[in-house]
Design a protein around this motif. Structure first.
Motif: not given
Length: 244
Positions: A100, A102, A106, A111-113
């Motif tokens: 995962k 993050r 941002s 897309d910051s994920t």
């Protein structure tokens, strides 16, 4: 109990049931206790750890209770190398080390994920990434995206062929967004002027310039509605659902 490396370990607590003294062991008794008292903060090593707690009253000691504690390592995180891009360009970031991701801030990210977002910041930005592994242990790393403000970023492609064959159909000028007050003239191979643009921004194929004021969108929306109706009528006349 499960912990991640670097995270404070909980205080273990046990209270006497017969008025005796609580003893903590790293090795099952009979052995020397590592601590005494109703509370104990264990010093853990990576991997599985076992502690034992018993109550002693005089020469008698209860059967010890077993406590299992696991200390997981933090993930090894890499945010990738630093990048230098031209204003208006983008670059793919590449973080590794977990499951995962993050990114923050941002701003400028598509897309910051995800592990590999596209970054197009308006100015030099230090991006941080938080990475989590299967054990939900977290670690961080950072990388810079710098903006090249020199004329090095100015590049004009000298030809294109807008014949709808999906090859060189669109004409882009690297760095054009750094020069919003521009005037562009396009010539054919006979040096005849075939197109001129003011404030060119790499999207001259739009019906109208980009609109940021909602009150000015009515003309474009009206044209779009009429164009959709016209195409539906054509499809209906030829009994087709697709443009060929």
């Amino acid at each position: 109990y499960s912990y991640c490396e670097g995270v404070p370990v909980d205080t273990l607590k046990s209270f006497p049931q017969a008025g005796g003294e609580i003893l903590w062991y790293a090795i099952p008794p009979p052995s020397l206790p590592v601590a005494s008292g109703n509370s104990y903060v264990p010093d853990l090593e990576l991997g599985a750890n076992t502690r034992y707690v018993a109550e002693r009253l005089g020469v008698c000691e209860s059967q010890p209770s077993v406590i299992t504690l696991t200390l997981f390592p933090i993930p090894i995180v890499e945010a990738g190398p630093e990048h230098v891009i031209c204003f208006g360009d983008n670059i793919r970031l590449n973080a590794t080390g977990g499951i995962k991701y993050r990114w923050f801030p941002s701003d400028g990210l598509n897309d910051s994920t995800i592990a590999e977002p596209m970054a197009s910041p308006e100015g030099a930005t230090l991006y941080h990434v938080e990475v989590s592994d299967l054990n939900n242990c977290k670690a961080f790393d950072s990388t810079w995206v710098m903006i090249n403000t020199t004329d090095h970023c100015w590049h004009i492609y000298n030809s294109f062929s807008p014949n709808n064959d999906n090859i060189n159909d669109h004409w882009l000028i690297d760095g054009i967004l750094r020069h919003p007050s521009n005037a562009i003239t396009i010539y054919n191979r006979f040096e005849d002027v075939i197109a001129e643009f003011q404030n060119y921004n790499n999207i001259p194929h739009l019906l109208c310039p980009v609109i940021n004021d909602a009150t000015k969108t009515i003309n474009a929306l009206q044209w779009l509605a009429k164009e959709m109706e016209r195409r539906f009528e054509i499809f209906s006349e030829i009994s087709s659902r697709n443009i060929k």
